[in-house]
Design an enzyme around this catalytic site. Structure first.
Site, mmCIF file in Angstrom:
data_model
loop_
_atom_site.group_PDB
_atom_site.id
_atom_site.type_symbol
_atom_site.label_atom_id
_atom_site.label_comp_id
_atom_site.label_asym_id
_atom_site.label_seq_id
_atom_site.Cartn_x
_atom_site.Cartn_y
_atom_site.Cartn_z
ATOM 1 N N ASP A 115 -6.207 8.272 -0.366
ATOM 2 C CA ASP A 115 -5.778 7.279 0.615
ATOM 3 C C ASP A 115 -4.614 7.880 1.396
ATOM 4 O O ASP A 115 -3.712 8.478 0.800
ATOM 5 C CB ASP A 115 -5.326 5.991 -0.074
ATOM 6 N N GLU A 171 0.827 -1.220 0.000
ATOM 7 C CA GLU A 171 0.000 0.000 0.000
ATOM 8 C C GLU A 171 0.856 1.263 0.000
ATOM 9 O O GLU A 171 0.569 2.206 -0.721
ATOM 10 C CB GLU A 171 -0.948 0.022 1.201
#
Length: 147
Positions: free
Chosen positions: A71, A53
């Site tokens: 994000d 991620e």
């Protein structure tokens, strides 16, 4: 003079990127915060997730043009559902935090929000986990960590 300009540029770059944690440092920290075994999700799963991620970068951000969300942080928690960044349309802020708090180096708010996400959606909420970690041998993610 050139040296001062170069040093200024380096320090500004470091501030923008935040802390890039080492793999084992991240594993130790989230274990301290009781994420290991939460909803039967192993520590190796979380380390794999963070690797893919954010590359373990606490200040990582990624903009999603489709829903105009972003994000945030080492776990890449989304502003459409989980935090308030003041600019995402129709944000739910389920974790009741500012998105910038998910980028703090101590990881407390990021881990607490991750627990809420897992409570509601499980670890499958993270696309990188589904694509890179699910069903894989994850032992290498804790190798040499001496936990």
């Amino acid at each position: 003079m050139k040296v001062l300009l170069l040093l200024g540029f380096i320090f500004c770059s470091m501030a923008a990127h935040g802390k890039r944690m080492e793999r084992c440092e991240f594993a130790r920290r989230i274990k301290q915060l009781h994420l290991d075994g939460y909803h039967q999700i192993s520590l190796a799963n979380w380390v794999c997730l963070a690797q893919w991620e954010s590359g373990f970068d606490t200040k990582a951000t990624n903009y999603n043009p489709g829903d105009q969300s972003t994000d945030y942080g080492i776990l890449q928690i989304n502003s459409h559902y989980w935090c308030d960044d003041g600019k995402t349309p129709h944000a739910a802020n389920e974790c009741k935090v500012r998105c910038s708090e998910l980028q703090e180096d101590d990881l407390v708010k990021a881990v607490n929000c991750a627990k809420k996400i897992v409570d509601q959606q499980g670890i499958r909420a993270w696309v990188a986990w589904r694509n890179k970690c699910e069903g894989k041998d994850l032992s290498k993610y804790l190798e040499g960590c001496h936990l």
